[in-house]
Design a protein around this motif. Structure first.
Motif, PDB file in Angstrom:
ATOM      1  N   SER A 423      43.734  24.841  24.735  1.00 26.97           N
ATOM      2  CA  SER A 423      43.623  24.098  23.699  1.00 26.97           C
ATOM      3  C   SER A 423      42.612  22.706  24.499  1.00 26.97           C
ATOM      4  O   SER A 423      41.708  22.328  23.551  1.00 26.97           O
ATOM      5  CB  SER A 423      44.944  23.234  23.582  1.00 26.97           C
ATOM      6  OG  SER A 423      45.890  24.513  22.979  1.00 26.97           O
ATOM      7  N   SER A 463      45.679  22.277  14.520  1.00 23.96           N
ATOM      8  CA  SER A 463      46.391  22.146  15.631  1.00 23.96           C
ATOM      9  C   SER A 463      47.509  22.989  15.643  1.00 23.96           C
ATOM     10  O   SER A 463      48.456  23.131  14.646  1.00 23.96           O
ATOM     11  CB  SER A 463      46.869  20.810  16.090  1.00 23.96           C
ATOM     12  OG  SER A 463      47.570  20.694  17.266  1.00 23.96           O
ATOM     13  N   GLN A 464      48.130  23.408  16.837  1.00 25.24           N
ATOM     14  CA  GLN A 464      49.456  23.964  16.755  1.00 25.24           C
ATOM     15  C   GLN A 464      50.423  22.975  16.399  1.00 25.24           C
ATOM     16  O   GLN A 464      51.785  23.474  16.137  1.00 25.24           O
ATOM     17  CB  GLN A 464      49.600  24.669  18.351  1.00 25.24           C
ATOM     18  CG  GLN A 464      49.607  23.825  19.501  1.00 25.24           C
ATOM     19  CD  GLN A 464      49.706  24.445  20.801  1.00 25.24           C
ATOM     20  OE1 GLN A 464      50.651  25.409  20.979  1.00 25.24           O
ATOM     21  NE2 GLN A 464      48.836  24.022  21.734  1.00 25.24           N
ATOM     22  N   ASP A 465      50.296  21.839  17.017  1.00 24.94           N
ATOM     23  CA  ASP A 465      51.238  20.730  16.431  1.00 24.94           C
ATOM     24  C   ASP A 465      51.081  20.199  15.224  1.00 24.94           C
ATOM     25  O   ASP A 465      50.212  19.099  15.124  1.00 24.94           O
ATOM     26  CB  ASP A 465      51.310  19.816  17.748  1.00 24.94           C
ATOM     27  CG  ASP A 465      51.483  20.180  19.018  1.00 24.94           C
ATOM     28  OD1 ASP A 465      52.416  21.182  19.059  1.00 24.94           O
ATOM     29  OD2 ASP A 465      51.061  19.842  20.030  1.00 24.94           O
ATOM     30  N   THR A 466      51.400  20.761  14.293  1.00 24.92           N
ATOM     31  CA  THR A 466      51.070  20.323  12.854  1.00 24.92           C
ATOM     32  C   THR A 466      51.638  19.025  12.457  1.00 24.92           C
ATOM     33  O   THR A 466      52.953  18.891  12.587  1.00 24.92           O
ATOM     34  CB  THR A 466      51.555  21.433  11.823  1.00 24.92           C
ATOM     35  OG1 THR A 466      50.988  22.732  12.257  1.00 24.92           O
ATOM     36  CG2 THR A 466      51.144  21.052  10.582  1.00 24.92           C
ATOM     37  N   HIS A 467      50.870  18.075  11.793  1.00 24.95           N
ATOM     38  CA  HIS A 467      51.426  16.660  11.602  1.00 24.95           C
ATOM     39  C   HIS A 467      51.246  16.704  10.195  1.00 24.95           C
ATOM     40  O   HIS A 467      50.035  16.640   9.647  1.00 24.95           O
ATOM     41  CB  HIS A 467      50.650  15.672  12.253  1.00 24.95           C
ATOM     42  CG  HIS A 467      51.343  14.369  12.095  1.00 24.95           C
ATOM     43  ND1 HIS A 467      52.477  13.637  12.656  1.00 24.95           N
ATOM     44  CD2 HIS A 467      51.099  13.569  10.881  1.00 24.95           C
ATOM     45  CE1 HIS A 467      52.894  12.697  11.966  1.00 24.95           C
ATOM     46  NE2 HIS A 467      52.047  12.507  11.275  1.00 24.95           N
ATOM     47  N   ARG A 516      56.847  13.229   8.709  1.00 24.85           N
ATOM     48  CA  ARG A 516      56.330  14.422   9.566  1.00 24.85           C
ATOM     49  C   ARG A 516      56.717  15.750   8.992  1.00 24.85           C
ATOM     50  O   ARG A 516      56.629  16.906   9.685  1.00 24.85           O
ATOM     51  CB  ARG A 516      57.156  14.393  10.883  1.00 24.85           C
ATOM     52  CG  ARG A 516      56.655  13.184  11.512  1.00 24.85           C
ATOM     53  CD  ARG A 516      57.426  13.190  12.958  1.00 24.85           C
ATOM     54  NE  ARG A 516      57.068  12.048  13.835  1.00 24.85           N
ATOM     55  CZ  ARG A 516      57.378  11.549  15.096  1.00 24.85           C
ATOM     56  NH1 ARG A 516      58.172  12.525  15.670  1.00 24.85           N
ATOM     57  NH2 ARG A 516      57.461  10.426  15.594  1.00 24.85           N
ATOM     58  N   GLY A 522      58.269  25.164   9.392  1.00 26.91           N
ATOM     59  CA  GLY A 522      57.039  25.079  10.370  1.00 26.91           C
ATOM     60  C   GLY A 522      55.804  26.217   9.794  1.00 26.91           C
ATOM     61  O   GLY A 522      54.729  25.614   9.908  1.00 26.91           O
ATOM     62  N   GLN A 526      52.134  24.680   8.760  1.00 25.69           N
ATOM     63  CA  GLN A 526      51.011  25.218   9.324  1.00 25.69           C
ATOM     64  C   GLN A 526      49.981  25.658   8.167  1.00 25.69           C
ATOM     65  O   GLN A 526      48.794  25.089   8.306  1.00 25.69           O
ATOM     66  CB  GLN A 526      51.271  26.354  10.141  1.00 25.69           C
ATOM     67  CG  GLN A 526      51.692  25.957  11.869  1.00 25.69           C
ATOM     68  CD  GLN A 526      51.430  27.409  12.626  1.00 25.69           C
ATOM     69  OE1 GLN A 526      51.710  28.138  12.186  1.00 25.69           O
ATOM     70  NE2 GLN A 526      51.256  26.682  13.815  1.00 25.69           N
TER      71      GLN A 526
END
Length: 631
Positions: A423, A463-467, A516, A522, A526
Motif C-alpha cells: 500500500s 483504499s481498503q479502509d473505505t470511508h 462512517r 463492508g 467498498q
C-alpha cells in the motif's frame, strides 16, 4: 518528556512565544474596527456610570444639607451649572438620569461590537486550524490524536472567544473604573483617597504571583482535557471492537484514568484560585472598611484622624462610600479575568502549536500543472522509510530500490505478505508520502514537481479502509466531483456493481449511510468507494484491496467492470486475493520492501518461487492451468 515521546503539538507548542500578542497580531488587526468600537463604547459606558455618586455627593452638601457649600462638579465648567438651588436640583436629576441612559446605550454598543469581534476571531481560528489540519502530511495523521485536534477546534477556540469577549473588555472596565475612581477621589479629597487605595499595591503583587504560579497548571489542564477527549473518541469510534471483545470494563478504566487526570489538573488550578480569589476579595474589602472607618471617624468626631488634615463633608464621604463599593466589585473580578487570560494563553499556545507544524508535502513555488494526463507511471529506484512530523526517519526502510513502468491500458499488480510495503508503494504516487530516495514519475514528470491538485485529479484512489461521510449515498459517490449529474452518479454506481443494492434501499440514492457508513455492509461501502473513483474518470486508477470486503460473486462482477474500465487507463492494484490479478500485465512480488519477483501470473506460477507459494497457499493446488485470458 524525552524527544522521542514528544508529539507534534508538544514540540511546536513549546516554542510559541507571547501567544496572546500573536493572537491579536494575526487575527485582531484585520478586525480592529469592531475592537475599537467595543473598547470606546466600554470606556464611555464605564465613565458615565461613575457620574451618579459624584452628583449625589454634591447635591447632599449643596442642596440637602445646610446649603452653604457651593454646587461644583469635577471637570464640569461652572458656567453650565444653573445658579439657583431649584435649577441645580433639576440639573442633578437630569445628569443622573442621563448617565444611566448613556451607560445602557453604550453598554449595548459595546456588547454587540465585542461579541462581533470575539466570535469572528473564534470563527477564523477554527476555520484556519482546520484548513491547516487538512494540509498536514500523512505522517501527522499516522500518529494522530483525534481528541487533541477536537479540543483545539472546540475547547481552545472557545477559550479564546471567552477571553476576547469577557476578559479583554472586563480588563478595560477594571482599568477605567479603578483609574476613573482614583481620579475622582483624589479630586474630592486626596488624603482619604490614599486610604481607599492603600490595598492596590498588595493587589498588584498578589496578581503577579498568581499568574506566574498558575500558568503551568493551566497548560497541564488543557493537555489533560485533550487526553480525555481522545480517550472518549477512541472508545466511541471503536465501540464494536469494545463490545465484541468484552472490553467494556477495560475501556471504562481507561476513561476513568483520563478523567482522574483531568480532575487532578483541574483541582490543581482551582486550589490556587481558591486562595487567590478570597485574597483579592479580602484586600478589596479592606479598602472599603478602611474608607468607612477613617471617613466615618472623621465625620463623627469632626477631627481629621492621625496625620490627615482639613475637613470632610458628608456628601464627599457618601461619594467615597459609593465609589469604594464600585471599586471593590471590579477588583474582586480580577481573579475571573486572570483565570480567563491564563486559559486563553494556554489555548493560544495549542492553536499556534498546530499552526506552526510544518507541511513538507505541498506545492513547490514553480510547480507544474499536469494538463491532459495520459497516465504513464514510472518508479525509478524508489526507497522509502517513514518519517515523523519533525522530518526525522522513524522506521527501518519499508521499500528498497523498487522500479517499474506502466501506461494506459496496462495493469500492474503488487502482491506480497502483509507488511511488505504494498500500500505504501502506491501511496507514493499520490504524494501521500515522499520517497527517501528515487523518483516517482507521471507522464515523465517527477510527481514532486507537479501541483498536488493536478496530480491527485489524475489519480483515482480506492483504499481498503473505505470511508464514507454521514450523508446520502449520492453525496458520497459525488465526493471529489461535486458537480456530477444524477445520471453520471448512476453510471458510476452501475460500473462499480453498486446500482442494484442501492435501488433496493428504501430511499435509493438518497439513503443516508450514517457516520462512517455504519448502516451499510463492508462490501457495500467498498462498492460506493469504487463508484466514487469511477465517477472522477481518472487516467490512473489505484485499487488498494478494493474488493477485499465483497463476496466472491460480487468480486467477479466488479472485476468484469474493472476490466472494462481498465482498457484505456493505467491501473495499479494491491491485492491479497491473487485471483483478482491473474490477468494483470505485470505482477510485482514484494518481500520486506524489495521486488523479489516480477512477471505475468502464468510465468510466476511456473517459476515456482515466492508468488507460486502464495498462489498455492490460497488455492490449495500446486499446478494451476493457464488463465483464460492468457491461453
Amino acid at each position: 518528556m524525552s524527544h522521542a515521546d514528544e508529539s507534534a503539538f508538544d514540540r511546536y507548542r513549546r516554542d510559541v512565544t507571547r501567544p496572546l500578542a500573536r493572537l491579536f497580531r494575526e487575527y485582531g488587526t484585520s478586525r480592529a474596527r469592531w475592537l475599537t468600537v467595543g473598547l470606546l463604547a466600554n470606556l464611555v459606558a464605564q465613565a458615565a456610570s461613575l457620574l451618579p455618586p459624584v452628583v449625589l455627593g454634591t447635591a447632599i452638601d449643596s442642596l440637602f444639607g445646610s446649603g452653604t457649600t457651593a454646587y461644583t462638579l469635577p471637570f464640569v465648567p461652572q458656567s453650565v451649572i444653573p445658579p439657583t438651588a431649584e435649577g441645580q436640583f433639576w440639573f442633578s436629576a437630569a445628569l443622573i438620569a442621563g448617565s444611566f441612559v448613556v451607560t445602557g446605550a453604550f453598554t449595548w454598543v459595546y456588547g454587540v461590537a465585542a461579541n462581533q469581534f470575539a466570535h469572528d476571531v473564534m470563527h477564523a481560528v477554527r476555520t484556519d486550524s482546520f484548513a491547516k489540519l487538512v494540509r498536514l502530511d500523512m505522517t501527522f495523521f499516522d500518529d494522530k490524536q483525534t481528541g487533541e485536534v477536537m479540543a483545539i477546534l472546540n475547547n481552545d477556540a472557545g477559550n479564546l472567544e471567552t477571553f476576547l469577549d469577557n476578559a479583554l473588555m472586563n480588563s478595560l472596565r477594571l482599568v477605567v473604573m479603578v483609574g476613573g475612581i482614583a481620579v475622582v477621589l483624589f479630586t474630592l479629597n486626596w488624603q482619604l483617597a490614599l486610604v481607599t487605595l492603600v490595598a492596590v499595591p498588595a493587589i498588584v503583587l498578589l496578581t503577579w504571583w498568581f499568574m506566574r504560579v498558575v500558568a503551568p497548571r493551566y497548560r497541564a489542564r488543557q493537555s489533560a482535557n485533550a487526553g480525555f477527549n481522545t480517550r472518549i473518541e477512541n472508545g466511541i469510534s471503536g465501540i464494536e471492537l469494545v463490545k465484541t471483545t468484552n472490553s467494556e470494563g477495560y475501556e471504562r478504566e481507561r476513561v476513568r484514568n483520563a478523567s482522574r487526570s483531568l480532575f487532578e489538573t483541574t483541582m490543581s488550578v482551582l486550589k490556587l484560585s481558591y486562595f487567590y480569589r478570597p485574597g483579592m476579595e479580602l484586600l478589596a474589602g479592606l479598602s472599603f472598611a478602611a474608607t468607612f472607618l477613617v471617613g466615618g471617624y472623621w465625620l463623627f468626631t469632626g477631627t481629621a484622624p492621625g496625620p490627615l488634615t482639613g475637613e470632610l463633608a458628608v456628601g464627599t464621604f457618601v461619594t467615597f462610600i459609593f465609589m469604594t463599593q464600585r471599586f471593590v466589585a471590579p477588583l474582586a473580578e480580577v481573579s475571573n479575568i486572570v483565570d480567563q487570560v491564563q486559559n486563553a494563553r494556554a489555548s493560544a499556545e495549542r492553536v499556534f502549536g498546530l499552526s506552526d507544524i510544518p507541511v513538507n508535502i505541498e506545492d513547490h513555488d514553480d510547480a507544474t500543472v499536469l494538463e491532459d494526463p495520459r497516465g504513464v507511471v514510472a518508479y525509478e529506484n524508489v526507497s522509502f522509510a517513514y518519517r515523523d512530523v519533525f522530518g526525522e526517519v522513524a522506521s527501518d526502510p519499508v521499500l528498497e530500490s523498487v522500479s517499474f513502468e506502466t501506461g494506459p491500458g496496462e495493469t500492474v499488480a503488487v502482491v506480497g505478505e502483509t507488511g511488505a510495503g504494498k500500500s505504501t508503494l502506491l501511496k507514493l504516487l499520490l504524494r501521500l508520502y515522499e520517497p527517501t530516495s528515487g523518483t516517482v514519475r507521471l507522464d515523465g514528470h517527477d510527481v514532486e514537481d507537479l501541483t498536488l491538485s493536478s496530480l491527485r485529479d489524475a489519480v483515482g484512489y480506492v483504499s481498503q479502509d473505505t470511508h464514507l461521510f454521514d450523508g446520502t449515498i449520492a453525496e458520497n459517490v459525488r465526493y471529489g466531483r461535486f458537480d456530477a449529474s444524477d445520471e453520471a452518479v448512476r453510471r458510476a454506481a452501475k460500473a462499480a456493481e453498486a446500482h442494484a443494492f442501492i435501488t433496493d434501499l428504501p430511499n435509493g440514492y438518497e439513503t443516508r449511510v450514517g457516520e462512517r457508513g455504519v448502516k451499510l455492509s463492508g462490501g457495500q461501502r467498498q462498492r460506493i468507494s469504487l463508484a466514487r473513483a469511477v465517477l472522477r474518470d481518472p487516467p490512473v486508477l489505484v485499487l488498494d484491496e478494493a474488493t477485499s470486503a465483497v463476496d466472491t460473486e460480487t468480486e467477479r462482477a466488479i472485476q468484469r467492470s474493472l476490466d472494462r474500465l481498465s482498457e484505456k487507463r493505467t491501473t495499479l492494484v494491491v491485492a491479497h486475493r491473487l485471483s483478482t490479478v491473474v490477468d494483470a500485465d505485470e505482477i510485482l512480488v514484494l518481500d520486506d520492501g524489495r521486488v523479489v519477483e516480477r512477471g505475468a501470473h502464468d510465468e510466476l506460477v511456473a517459476r515456482d518461487g515466492e508468488y507460486a507459494a502464495l498462489w498455492n497457499a490460497q488455492t490449495g493446488t500446486a499446478d494451476e492451468p493457464l488463465s483464460e485470458g492468457r491461453r
